[in-house]
Design a protein around this motif. Structure first.
Motif, PDB file in Angstrom:
ATOM      1  N   LYS A   1      52.656 -59.594   2.552  1.00  0.00           N
ATOM      2  CA  LYS A   1      51.606 -58.619   2.250  1.00  0.00           C
ATOM      3  C   LYS A   1      51.185 -58.708   0.793  1.00  0.00           C
ATOM      4  N   LEU A   2      52.162 -58.915  -0.083  1.00  0.00           N
ATOM      5  CA  LEU A   2      51.864 -59.013  -1.503  1.00  0.00           C
ATOM      6  C   LEU A   2      51.012 -60.243  -1.797  1.00  0.00           C
ATOM      7  N   LYS A   3      51.326 -61.369  -1.168  1.00  0.00           N
ATOM      8  CA  LYS A   3      50.525 -62.588  -1.361  1.00  0.00           C
ATOM      9  C   LYS A   3      49.103 -62.385  -0.873  1.00  0.00           C
TER      10      LYS A   3
ATOM     11  N   ILE B   1      50.373 -51.227  -0.062  1.00  0.00           N
ATOM     12  CA  ILE B   1      51.151 -51.344  -1.292  1.00  0.00           C
ATOM     13  C   ILE B   1      50.482 -50.504  -2.368  1.00  0.00           C
ATOM     14  N   SER B   2      51.227 -50.156  -3.388  1.00  0.00           N
ATOM     15  CA  SER B   2      50.660 -49.324  -4.446  1.00  0.00           C
ATOM     16  C   SER B   2      49.927 -50.187  -5.460  1.00  0.00           C
TER      17      SER B   2
ATOM     18  N   ILE C   1      42.331 -52.634  -1.314  1.00  0.00           N
ATOM     19  CA  ILE C   1      43.493 -53.502  -1.092  1.00  0.00           C
ATOM     20  C   ILE C   1      44.735 -52.653  -0.852  1.00  0.00           C
ATOM     21  N   GLN C   2      44.857 -51.627  -1.669  1.00  0.00           N
ATOM     22  CA  GLN C   2      46.002 -50.715  -1.576  1.00  0.00           C
ATOM     23  C   GLN C   2      46.079 -50.095  -0.185  1.00  0.00           C
ATOM     24  N   GLU C   3      44.970 -49.620   0.325  1.00  0.00           N
ATOM     25  CA  GLU C   3      44.946 -48.976   1.642  1.00  0.00           C
ATOM     26  C   GLU C   3      45.149 -49.986   2.773  1.00  0.00           C
ATOM     27  N   ALA C   4      44.561 -51.164   2.634  1.00  0.00           N
ATOM     28  CA  ALA C   4      44.647 -52.162   3.700  1.00  0.00           C
ATOM     29  C   ALA C   4      46.041 -52.785   3.798  1.00  0.00           C
TER      30      ALA C   4
ATOM     31  N   ALA D   1      47.552 -59.516  -0.690  1.00  0.00           N
ATOM     32  CA  ALA D   1      46.919 -58.584  -1.613  1.00  0.00           C
ATOM     33  C   ALA D   1      46.457 -59.300  -2.880  1.00  0.00           C
ATOM     34  N   LEU D   2      47.285 -60.198  -3.392  1.00  0.00           N
ATOM     35  CA  LEU D   2      46.910 -60.958  -4.581  1.00  0.00           C
ATOM     36  C   LEU D   2      45.711 -61.864  -4.294  1.00  0.00           C
ATOM     37  N   ALA D   3      45.690 -62.468  -3.103  1.00  0.00           N
ATOM     38  CA  ALA D   3      44.560 -63.317  -2.724  1.00  0.00           C
ATOM     39  C   ALA D   3      43.279 -62.489  -2.644  1.00  0.00           C
ATOM     40  N   LEU D   4      43.367 -61.307  -2.060  1.00  0.00           N
ATOM     41  CA  LEU D   4      42.191 -60.425  -1.986  1.00  0.00           C
ATOM     42  C   LEU D   4      41.734 -60.005  -3.374  1.00  0.00           C
ATOM     43  N   TYR D   5      42.679 -59.744  -4.254  1.00  0.00           N
ATOM     44  CA  TYR D   5      42.337 -59.335  -5.615  1.00  0.00           C
ATOM     45  C   TYR D   5      41.601 -60.468  -6.336  1.00  0.00           C
TER      46      TYR D   5
END
Length: 97
Positions: free
Chosen positions: A53-55, A77-78, A71-74, A57-61
Motif C-alpha cells: 500500500k505504501l509503494k 495510510i496517514s 491518497i490518504q483516504e484511498a 501511495a508513493l507512486a500516486l504521489y
C-alpha cells in the motif's frame, strides 16, 4: 497550604500518600489489562505497515494524479506516514511541499 506548620506538613504528607496510592492502582490496572489482552491473543502492538500500500501511495504521489488527502483516504495510510516515507526515499531530513 502552609507547609511550615505541623498541620500543613501532615496534610502535604497525606496528599503525597494518596497520589502514590493512585499511581500504584493505575499501574496495577494497566498490568492486569495487558495480561488479559495477552490471554485473548493480543500482542499490544500497532499493526505493521502494509509495504505494498505504501509503494502504491508513493507512486500516486509522484504521478501527481491525486492529492495527499485523496491518497490518504484511498490507501488507508496517514499523511504523516506518506511524508515520512518520502523523506526516507530522498534521504533527506525534511521535505519541501
Amino acid at each position: 497550604m502552609d507547609t511550615g506548620t505541623a498541620a500543613g506538613k501532615v496534610m502535604f504528607d497525606m496528599l503525597s500518600v494518596l497520589a502514590e496510592f493512585e499511581r500504584d492502582i493505575i499501574r496495577e490496572r494497566t498490568s492486569a489489562s495487558f495480561k488479559a489482552a495477552r490471554a485473548r491473543g493480543r500482542k499490544g502492538r500497532r499493526p505493521k505497515l502494509n509495504q505494498q500500500k505504501l509503494k502504491q501511495a508513493l507512486a500516486l504521489y509522484h504521478s501527481k494524479s491525486m492529492t495527499v488527502k485523496e491518497i490518504q483516504e484511498a490507501m488507508g495510510i496517514s499523511s504523516t506516514t506518506l511524508y515520512r516515507s518520502l523523506i526516507k526515499e530522498k534521504g533527506a531530513t525534511s521535505i519541501t511541499y
